[in-house]
Design a protein around this motif. Structure first.
Motif, PDB file in Angstrom:
ATOM      1  N   GLU A  36       1.292  -1.245  -0.013  1.00  0.00           N
ATOM      2  CA  GLU A  36      -0.359   0.437   0.038  1.00  0.00           C
ATOM      3  C   GLU A  36       0.704   0.782  -0.255  1.00  0.00           C
ATOM      4  O   GLU A  36       2.068   0.790   0.658  1.00  0.00           O
ATOM      5  CB  GLU A  36      -1.085   0.257   1.044  1.00  0.00           C
ATOM      6  CG  GLU A  36      -2.380  -1.101   1.389  1.00  0.00           C
ATOM      7  CD  GLU A  36      -2.398  -1.372  -0.012  1.00  0.00           C
ATOM      8  OE1 GLU A  36      -3.498  -0.266  -0.430  1.00  0.00           O
ATOM      9  OE2 GLU A  36      -2.316  -2.282  -0.546  1.00  0.00           O
ATOM     10  N   VAL A  37       0.826   2.332  -0.796  1.00  0.00           N
ATOM     11  CA  VAL A  37       1.696   3.652  -1.289  1.00  0.00           C
ATOM     12  C   VAL A  37       0.788   3.908  -0.759  1.00  0.00           C
ATOM     13  O   VAL A  37      -0.778   5.068  -0.885  1.00  0.00           O
ATOM     14  CB  VAL A  37       1.397   3.799  -2.636  1.00  0.00           C
ATOM     15  CG1 VAL A  37       2.806   4.837  -2.770  1.00  0.00           C
ATOM     16  CG2 VAL A  37       2.342   2.788  -3.054  1.00  0.00           C
ATOM     17  N   PRO A  38       1.567   5.407   0.731  1.00  0.00           N
ATOM     18  CA  PRO A  38       0.540   6.480   1.012  1.00  0.00           C
ATOM     19  C   PRO A  38       0.043   7.433   0.800  1.00  0.00           C
ATOM     20  O   PRO A  38       1.652   7.773  -0.481  1.00  0.00           O
ATOM     21  CB  PRO A  38       1.500   6.768   2.290  1.00  0.00           C
ATOM     22  CG  PRO A  38       2.980   5.759   2.260  1.00  0.00           C
ATOM     23  CD  PRO A  38       2.560   4.787   1.599  1.00  0.00           C
ATOM     24  N   GLU A  39      -0.771   8.385   0.860  1.00  0.00           N
ATOM     25  CA  GLU A  39      -0.197   9.880  -0.615  1.00  0.00           C
ATOM     26  C   GLU A  39       0.352  10.573  -0.280  1.00  0.00           C
ATOM     27  O   GLU A  39       1.029  10.943  -1.505  1.00  0.00           O
ATOM     28  CB  GLU A  39      -1.977  10.036  -0.207  1.00  0.00           C
ATOM     29  CG  GLU A  39      -3.370   9.944  -0.159  1.00  0.00           C
ATOM     30  CD  GLU A  39      -3.392   9.925  -1.905  1.00  0.00           C
ATOM     31  OE1 GLU A  39      -2.501  10.233  -2.387  1.00  0.00           O
ATOM     32  OE2 GLU A  39      -3.482   8.438  -2.362  1.00  0.00           O
ATOM     33  N   GLU A  40       1.533  10.271   0.972  1.00  0.00           N
ATOM     34  CA  GLU A  40       2.131  11.707   1.105  1.00  0.00           C
ATOM     35  C   GLU A  40       3.824  10.667   0.800  1.00  0.00           C
ATOM     36  O   GLU A  40       4.327  11.200   2.064  1.00  0.00           O
ATOM     37  CB  GLU A  40       2.073  11.662   2.857  1.00  0.00           C
ATOM     38  CG  GLU A  40       2.386  10.995   4.126  1.00  0.00           C
ATOM     39  CD  GLU A  40       1.482   9.485   4.473  1.00  0.00           C
ATOM     40  OE1 GLU A  40       1.575   9.002   4.527  1.00  0.00           O
ATOM     41  OE2 GLU A  40       0.190  10.153   3.604  1.00  0.00           O
ATOM     42  N   PHE A  62      -1.249  -0.418  -9.282  1.00  0.00           N
ATOM     43  CA  PHE A  62      -3.022   0.314  -9.121  1.00  0.00           C
ATOM     44  C   PHE A  62      -3.322   1.453  -8.902  1.00  0.00           C
ATOM     45  O   PHE A  62      -2.626   1.072  -7.192  1.00  0.00           O
ATOM     46  CB  PHE A  62      -3.487  -1.065  -8.504  1.00  0.00           C
ATOM     47  CG  PHE A  62      -3.564  -2.204  -9.901  1.00  0.00           C
ATOM     48  CD1 PHE A  62      -3.716  -2.396 -10.756  1.00  0.00           C
ATOM     49  CD2 PHE A  62      -2.717  -3.393  -8.525  1.00  0.00           C
ATOM     50  CE1 PHE A  62      -4.047  -3.221 -11.566  1.00  0.00           C
ATOM     51  CE2 PHE A  62      -2.778  -4.299  -8.829  1.00  0.00           C
ATOM     52  CZ  PHE A  62      -3.277  -4.292 -10.466  1.00  0.00           C
ATOM     53  N   ALA A  63      -4.216   2.637  -8.833  1.00  0.00           N
ATOM     54  CA  ALA A  63      -4.455   3.778  -8.516  1.00  0.00           C
ATOM     55  C   ALA A  63      -6.052   4.255  -8.679  1.00  0.00           C
ATOM     56  O   ALA A  63      -6.530   3.588  -9.645  1.00  0.00           O
ATOM     57  CB  ALA A  63      -3.525   4.856  -9.112  1.00  0.00           C
ATOM     58  N   THR A  64      -6.805   4.171  -7.804  1.00  0.00           N
ATOM     59  CA  THR A  64      -8.377   4.187  -7.977  1.00  0.00           C
ATOM     60  C   THR A  64      -8.948   5.562  -7.248  1.00  0.00           C
ATOM     61  O   THR A  64      -7.522   5.747  -5.525  1.00  0.00           O
ATOM     62  CB  THR A  64      -8.974   2.306  -7.588  1.00  0.00           C
ATOM     63  OG1 THR A  64      -8.890   2.306  -6.179  1.00  0.00           O
ATOM     64  CG2 THR A  64      -8.637   2.167  -8.603  1.00  0.00           C
ATOM     65  N   SER A  65      -9.273   5.514  -6.755  1.00  0.00           N
ATOM     66  CA  SER A  65      -9.931   7.119  -6.121  1.00  0.00           C
ATOM     67  C   SER A  65     -11.003   6.682  -4.887  1.00  0.00           C
ATOM     68  O   SER A  65     -11.027   6.356  -4.175  1.00  0.00           O
ATOM     69  CB  SER A  65     -10.801   7.809  -6.900  1.00  0.00           C
ATOM     70  OG  SER A  65     -11.877   7.683  -7.535  1.00  0.00           O
ATOM     71  N   LEU A  66     -11.380   5.098  -4.876  1.00  0.00           N
ATOM     72  CA  LEU A  66     -11.346   4.398  -4.151  1.00  0.00           C
ATOM     73  C   LEU A  66     -11.040   3.546  -2.780  1.00  0.00           C
ATOM     74  O   LEU A  66     -11.319   3.921  -1.213  1.00  0.00           O
ATOM     75  CB  LEU A  66     -12.423   3.476  -4.511  1.00  0.00           C
ATOM     76  CG  LEU A  66     -14.114   3.810  -5.611  1.00  0.00           C
ATOM     77  CD1 LEU A  66     -14.588   2.844  -6.296  1.00  0.00           C
ATOM     78  CD2 LEU A  66     -14.570   5.233  -4.546  1.00  0.00           C
ATOM     79  N   ASN A  67     -10.211   2.959  -3.656  1.00  0.00           N
ATOM     80  CA  ASN A  67      -8.935   2.347  -2.995  1.00  0.00           C
ATOM     81  C   ASN A  67      -7.741   2.479  -2.781  1.00  0.00           C
ATOM     82  O   ASN A  67      -6.433   2.104  -2.030  1.00  0.00           O
ATOM     83  CB  ASN A  67      -8.820   0.960  -3.126  1.00  0.00           C
ATOM     84  CG  ASN A  67     -10.338   0.741  -2.803  1.00  0.00           C
ATOM     85  OD1 ASN A  67     -11.172   0.281  -2.199  1.00  0.00           O
ATOM     86  ND2 ASN A  67     -10.680  -0.397  -4.256  1.00  0.00           N
ATOM     87  N   GLY A  68      -7.492   4.415  -3.339  1.00  0.00           N
ATOM     88  CA  GLY A  68      -5.418   3.912  -2.863  1.00  0.00           C
ATOM     89  C   GLY A  68      -4.727   3.948  -4.395  1.00  0.00           C
ATOM     90  O   GLY A  68      -5.029   3.092  -5.220  1.00  0.00           O
ATOM     91  N   ARG A  69      -4.044   3.902  -3.655  1.00  0.00           N
ATOM     92  CA  ARG A  69      -2.858   3.220  -4.631  1.00  0.00           C
ATOM     93  C   ARG A  69      -1.883   1.732  -4.232  1.00  0.00           C
ATOM     94  O   ARG A  69      -1.093   2.188  -2.600  1.00  0.00           O
ATOM     95  CB  ARG A  69      -1.852   4.047  -4.488  1.00  0.00           C
ATOM     96  CG  ARG A  69      -1.972   5.401  -5.567  1.00  0.00           C
ATOM     97  CD  ARG A  69      -1.136   6.666  -5.466  1.00  0.00           C
ATOM     98  NE  ARG A  69      -0.577   6.902  -4.799  1.00  0.00           N
ATOM     99  CZ  ARG A  69       0.410   8.018  -4.355  1.00  0.00           C
ATOM    100  NH1 ARG A  69       1.020   8.584  -4.628  1.00  0.00           N
ATOM    101  NH2 ARG A  69       0.880   8.103  -2.954  1.00  0.00           N
TER     102      ARG A  69
END
Length: 92
Positions: A36-40, A62-69
Motif C-alpha cells: 500500500e502506497v501512502p498519499e504522502e 494500481f491507483a483508484t479514487s476508492l482504494n488508494g494506490r
C-alpha cells in the motif's frame, strides 16, 4: 526456500523498511508482492521504492479514487521459455 522466494521476501522486506505495508502471495509460477502506497510518500521515498521493485520480473501500480494506490511486483519461480516473456502490454 527457492531463490525466487528469497528474492520476493527481500523485496517485501525492503518495501516494509521504506514504510509500506506489504503482503506476499505464492502462486504456481511466481510470488507476488503488494504494498500500500501512502498519499504522502516523498519523491526520495518513491525513488527508493522504484529501485526496489526494479529487481522484480514485473511491477506496476494500481491507483483508484476508492482504494488508494497499491504497488505490485512479481518474481518468477522459473525462467520463462523463449517467446514466453511478458512485454509492456502483458498484465498479471
Amino acid at each position: 526456500m527457492p531463490a525466487s522466494g528469497v528474492s520476493a521476501a527481500a523485496i517485501a522486506a525492503r518495501l516494509s523498511a521504506a514504510g509500506l505495508p506489504t503482503r506476499l502471495e505464492e502462486h504456481d509460477r511466481h510470488t507476488s508482492i503488494e504494498a500500500e502506497v501512502p498519499e504522502e510518500l516523498s519523491a526520495d521515498s518513491w525513488r527508493e521504492v522504484l529501485e526496489v521493485v526494479a529487481e522484480a520480473d514485473r511491477f506496476g501500480l494500481f491507483a483508484t479514487s476508492l482504494n488508494g494506490r497499491t504497488l505490485w511486483a512479481v518474481v518468477r519461480k522459473t525462467a520463462p521459455a523463449t517467446g514466453d516473456v511478458g512485454g509492456p502490454s502483458h498484465q498479471r
